[in-house]
Write an enzyme that holds these catalytic residues in place. Structure first.
Site, PDB file in Angstrom:
ATOM      1  N   LYS A  25       0.844  -1.191   0.000  1.00 54.17           N
ATOM      2  CA  LYS A  25       0.000   0.000   0.000  1.00 54.17           C
ATOM      3  C   LYS A  25       0.882   1.245   0.000  1.00 54.17           C
ATOM      4  CE  LYS A  25      -1.915   2.540   3.211  1.00 54.17           C
ATOM      5  NZ  LYS A  25      -1.940   3.895   2.590  1.00 54.17           N
ATOM      6  N   CYS A  45      12.994  10.569   8.173  1.00 53.67           N
ATOM      7  CA  CYS A  45      12.945   9.995   9.523  1.00 53.67           C
ATOM      8  C   CYS A  45      14.278  10.142  10.245  1.00 53.67           C
ATOM      9  CB  CYS A  45      12.566   8.515   9.463  1.00 53.67           C
ATOM     10  SG  CYS A  45      10.931   8.197   8.778  1.00 53.67           S
ATOM     11  N   GLU A  89      10.086   0.655  10.745  1.00 54.54           N
ATOM     12  CA  GLU A  89      11.017   1.782  10.665  1.00 54.54           C
ATOM     13  C   GLU A  89      10.186   3.029  10.900  1.00 54.54           C
ATOM     14  OE1 GLU A  89      12.561   5.030   9.463  1.00 54.54           O
ATOM     15  OE2 GLU A  89      12.685   4.144   7.452  1.00 54.54           O
ATOM     16  N   GLU A 132       9.233  14.908  16.873  1.00 51.78           N
ATOM     17  CA  GLU A 132       9.629  14.887  15.469  1.00 51.78           C
ATOM     18  C   GLU A 132       8.802  15.906  14.690  1.00 51.78           C
ATOM     19  OE1 GLU A 132      10.661  11.524  12.143  1.00 51.78           O
ATOM     20  OE2 GLU A 132       8.744  11.331  13.172  1.00 51.78           O
TER      21      GLU A 132
END
Length: 477
Positions: free
Chosen positions: A183, A291, A257, A388
């Site tokens: 996806k 990331c 991850e 983040e």
């Protein structure tokens, strides 16, 4: 001294071969998805690029069955030398269509064309070349005499590196004899669906790769489907935790991850001009949508003012604007939702007393753009030092001793990456051993290679992608 102005150098949008409508890819064919169609947006202009048919829960079931049939058929039993031929074909086709893919990626994602052209697409091809080389050598990879594929892999990828994340996931899965139901992200499905065309061009057997556009509910359907043997997810920590809860107690293998808040550590003996370039690349590459971005800059106190002065000057030269302009350094934020999140966290930095500096560069009035921003006088308790941001925002902290640098770098729930800038090799080795991070760069940042494993610790996830180590996630050993 004369000031040189950059003339626009736009890449042609026509190269993308953009279609009005795209469909899910199931069992080797493009099919009408039974989900509600979505419209994918160009974040630089806010215009609709294309309508994309999406999958439903029943389509997920159909795709999983097709993948299972392909796995039980010839694919898992095929000699590695034969599987390798398909991966080599895919790699070469990505190269042949690289310009088309780069333009399409920049249109759909918002990243500068020079990054799509010079980084994303070549590295995606490199992952298929690299893993093709492993396909007939798995018995010699250190996993025993007869390593076996797991079966059907469900893969869910993010919007920051759409085609590259697809390659990170699909290449090792196919090399090890698994089949795939993938996806793509809701906001960036287009290059994944062009990759489906490449699978057809490469004459990949039907059902080996299936691509299902859709929202989070489709990802959830893939995760919970009983016919899936392995889940690979790259995305937010919150979603990763939800997936881990869902998979717990089942026989499914899982790799995650997730987010990061990397420390980029600059010592007083570092080559400062080189370090400045590494700092800029570490946080402003891909608009900070990375990331492993070096979003926390830790600078030794004795050089902090000099580094900030050099950094502000360098950041002021970055050009923000049209992603298709080859001179653009910082493109568009991927979505209005992400832009709102960035603005909210920046406002929290102002409210908590950090010293904000924003590049004076002109920013387009239309589209989702955010000027590169640097916060000084940041304390560890501030949200901009803990959360983040996933945008072009850098938080600068200082330290006096190596021990203090390690303590501050490790003061995070994340553990994906870190950077060290110093001329002392012994200090690099000592620091790397102390830092809780899956990847540690020395006197560089954001360097990737298909042969090098990548992954994190703590809330940055677990498992590795790339290299010999990354093969294990797709093998029964």
């Amino acid at each position: 001294m004369p000031v040189f102005e950059y003339a626009p150098a736009p890449e042609s949008r026509a190269i993308a071969n953009l279609k009005d409508h795209y469909k899910p890819f199931v069992d080797g064919e493009f099919v009408d998805g039974s989900g509600e169609p979505l419209k994918t947006i160009n974040p630089a202009t806010e215009e609709v690029l294309a309508e994309v048919g999406t999958a439903s829960k029943s389509d997920v079931d159909t795709a999983v069955k097709a993948a299972r049939k392909a796995y039980n058929g010839a694919w898992s039993k095929m000699p590695g030398t034969e599987r390798a031929k398909y991966l080599f074909r895919i790699a070469r086709l990505i190269q042949e269509r690289s310009r088309e893919l780069a333009v399409l990626e920049s249109l759909d994602n918002g990243k500068p064309i020079k990054e799509s052209r010079d980084s994303d697409i070549p590295t995606a091809a490199a992952h298929f070349f690299y893993h093709a080389g492993w396909a007939d050598k798995l018995e010699y990879a250190g996993y025993g005499a007869n390593p076996r594929p797991l079966g059907v892999a469900g893969q869910i990828i993010p919007w920051n590196f759409p085609l590259l994340m697809l390659a990170w996931k699909i290449a090792p899965a196919l090399a090890t004899g698994n089949t795939v139901v993938l996806k793509p992200a809701e906001t960036t499905p287009l290059t994944a669906l062009v990759f489906a065309e490449i699978c057809q061009q490469a004459e990949l057997p039907p059902g080996v790769v299936n691509i299902l556009p859709g929202a989070g509910d489709i990802g959830a359907s893939i995760v919970e489907h009983a016919g899936i043997d392995k889940i690979a997810f790259t995305g937010s920590t919150e979603v990763g935790k939800a997936i881990q809860r869902q998979v717990a107690g089942t026989p499914k293998k899982l790799t995650l991850e997730l987010g990061g808040k990397a420390a980029n550590i600059v010592f007083e003996d570092a080559p400062l001009d080189q370090a400045i370039e590494g700092i800029v690349n570490g946080i402003f590459f891909n608009q900070g949508h990375v990331c492993c971005a070096g979003s926390r800059l830790l600078v030794q106190e004795s050089i902090a003012e000099e580094v900030l002065e050099k950094l502000r000057y360098r950041v002021s030269t970055l050009r923000v604007g049209d992603p298709l302009d080859k001179n653009t350094d910082v493109g568009a934020i991927n979505s209005a939702e992400q832009l709102a999140k960035i603005r909210g966290l920046v406002e929290s930095g102002d409210a908590e007393g950090a010293q904000r500096w924003t590049s004076p560069c002109p920013v387009p009035e239309r589209g989702f753009f955010f000027a590169p921003t640097v916060f000084a006088n940041v304390h560890q308790s501030m949200r901009i030092a803990r959360e983040e941001i996933f945008g072009p925002v850098l938080s600068v902290l200082t330290f006096r001793t190596p021990d203090e640098a390690v303590a501050k770098a490790n003061n995070t729930p994340y553990g994906l990456s870190a950077g060290i800038w110093t001329e002392k090799g012994s200090r690099i080795l000592w620091m790397a051993n102390q830092l809780r991070a899956g990847v540690v760069w020395a006197n560089t940042f954001n360097r990737f290679d298909p042969a090098a494993p990548f992954g994190g610790y703590q809330e940055s996830g677990f498992g590795r992608e790339g290299g010999r180590t990354g093969l294990e996630a797709y093998l029964s050993v």
